[in-house]
Design an enzyme around this catalytic site. Structure first.
Site, PDB file in Angstrom:
ATOM      1  NE  ARG A 100      44.382 -31.588   9.765  1.00  0.00           N
ATOM      2  CZ  ARG A 100      43.924 -30.989   9.001  1.00  0.00           C
ATOM      3  NH1 ARG A 100      42.720 -30.450   9.244  1.00  0.00           N
ATOM      4  NH2 ARG A 100      44.382 -30.746   7.836  1.00  0.00           N
ATOM      5  CG  HIS A 127      48.751 -27.872   6.520  1.00  0.00           C
ATOM      6  ND1 HIS A 127      48.824 -29.073   6.475  1.00  0.00           N
ATOM      7  CD2 HIS A 127      47.314 -27.035   6.197  1.00  0.00           C
ATOM      8  CE1 HIS A 127      47.341 -29.560   5.890  1.00  0.00           C
ATOM      9  NE2 HIS A 127      46.790 -28.436   5.740  1.00  0.00           N
ATOM     10  CD  GLN A 130      46.438 -26.559   1.952  1.00  0.00           C
ATOM     11  OE1 GLN A 130      45.930 -27.371   2.559  1.00  0.00           O
ATOM     12  NE2 GLN A 130      46.368 -26.469   0.483  1.00  0.00           N
ATOM     13  CG  ASP A 223      44.648 -20.386   6.338  1.00  0.00           C
ATOM     14  OD1 ASP A 223      43.325 -21.175   6.325  1.00  0.00           O
ATOM     15  OD2 ASP A 223      45.438 -20.833   7.382  1.00  0.00           O
ATOM     16  CB  CYS A 262      45.118 -23.797   2.393  1.00  0.00           C
ATOM     17  SG  CYS A 262      44.447 -23.030   3.936  1.00  0.00           S
ATOM     18  NE  ARG A 290      46.672 -30.996   0.901  1.00  0.00           N
ATOM     19  CZ  ARG A 290      46.288 -31.005   2.150  1.00  0.00           C
ATOM     20  NH1 ARG A 290      45.194 -30.178   2.366  1.00  0.00           N
ATOM     21  NH2 ARG A 290      46.418 -31.833   3.169  1.00  0.00           N
TER      22      ARG A 290
END
Ligand code: CP
Ligand code: NVA
Length: 305
Positions: A100, A127, A130, A223, A262, A290
């Site tokens: 990340r 991402h 996700q 988001d 998310c 996830r």
């Protein structure tokens, strides 16, 4: 050949569906094989994380592997060591790495010099873990009908939005995206999504009108308006206010609409607390998924060789 998962287009539509179907089996306890037995993966993070870090660490443990958490500040790269040398060194110890970071280019550079699978755990541009997981959540809810439902993304044209464009292309979905002028998603990701749509029969419609996007939608996704490493600007918050997922905006969607986020959420900005709580069960199932989807992704990446 080792496979990376830096962007969603690194997998084919067939592989994407296989991962989703594997996640379904894994979640239901129909596949509990230890695909990572004897393997060690690292998580190399420069930004905070709750879901991605913990779900990956748990996934690796449940698959029989070991994980090491590396905060960038604790590595020599923080003192100026060349990233390419860090990549080449870590490749000698590890079987895979989950990264990340603030810069997609940096992740691509790392992947270029590494000879172990590199997984994108979020960059400024994308991402993929996700959105792969979110598509699994929708598959769980809508089954094969997934390709016929209307999915609306409303808010900032950020990394999550960019990746939705590719996800719609890869899985042949009907995606409507509403972002304000000046905060549109990346044209590169849009083009990649459009190119994939030609193969899979998906469609992407971009608008600045949130009501048009949400109208009769089965799914409304949002988001945060200020992503990690971005500066908060009043002008941006003002431009995004009409895109807030609140009762009024949702009244345009189908009565049985599902709301997705998310997480982490900034309640009172992109979503009201009332709407968030009303759809909380769905949103936390989305967060749980996830874990299952990443187990399926790891199975895919580590059973290829
Ligand atoms: N959704 C997500 O990636 O959450 P974290 O930032 O907590 O990992
Ligand atoms: N767009 C958000 C997503 C967090 C999971 C960010 O980059 O901070």
């Amino acid at each position: 050949m080792d496979r990376n998962f830096v962007d969603l287009w690194d997998i084919s539509p067939e592989e994407g569906w296989q991962i989703i179907k594997d996640a379904y089996e894994i979640k239901r306890g129909l596949d509990s094989k230890r695909y990572l037995e004897g393997r060690t993966l690292a998580l190399y993070f420069t930004k905070p994380s709750t879901r991605t870090r913990v779900s990956f660490e748990v996934a690796i443990a449940q698959l029989g592997g070991a994980s090491i958490f590396l905060q960038e500040e604790s590595l020599q790269v923080a003192r100026g060591e060349d990233l390419r040398d860090t990549s080449r060194t870590l490749s000698r110890y590890l079987d895979g790495i989950i990264i990340r970071t603030d810069s997609h280019k940096k992740l691509q550079e790392f992947a270029q010099y590494s000879n172990i699978p590199v997984i994108n755990a979020l960059t400024d541009m994308a991402h993929p873990c996700q959105i792969l997981s979110d598509i699994f959540t929708l598959y769980e809810t809508f089954g094969e009908d997934l390709r016929n439902i209307k999915i609306a993304y409303v808010g900032d044209g950020n990394n999550v939005c960019n990746t939705w464009l590719v996800g719609a292309g890869l899985f042949g979905l009907k995606l409507f995206v509403a972002t304000p002028e000046g905060y549109e998603p990346s044209s590169l990701y849009y083009q990649a999504g459009e190119d994939l749509c030609k193969i899979t029969g998906g469609s992407i419609y971009l608008t600045t009108n949130p009501i048009e996007a949400v109208k009769e939608a089965h799914v409304v996704y949002t988001d945060v308006w200020v992503s990690m490493n971005q500066n908060r600007k009043d002008e941006k918050i003002q431009a995004l206010m009409p895109y807030q997922v609140n009762r009024e905006l949702l009244s345009n969607a189908l009565p049985e609409v599902k709301v997705m986020h998310c997480l982490p959420a900034k309640k009172g900005e992109e979503i009201t607390e009332e709407v968030f709580e009303a759809y909380g069960d769905f949103i936390f199932n989305q967060a749980e998924n996830r874990l299952h989807t990443q187990k399926a992704l790891l199975k895919f990446l580590f059973t290829q060789r």
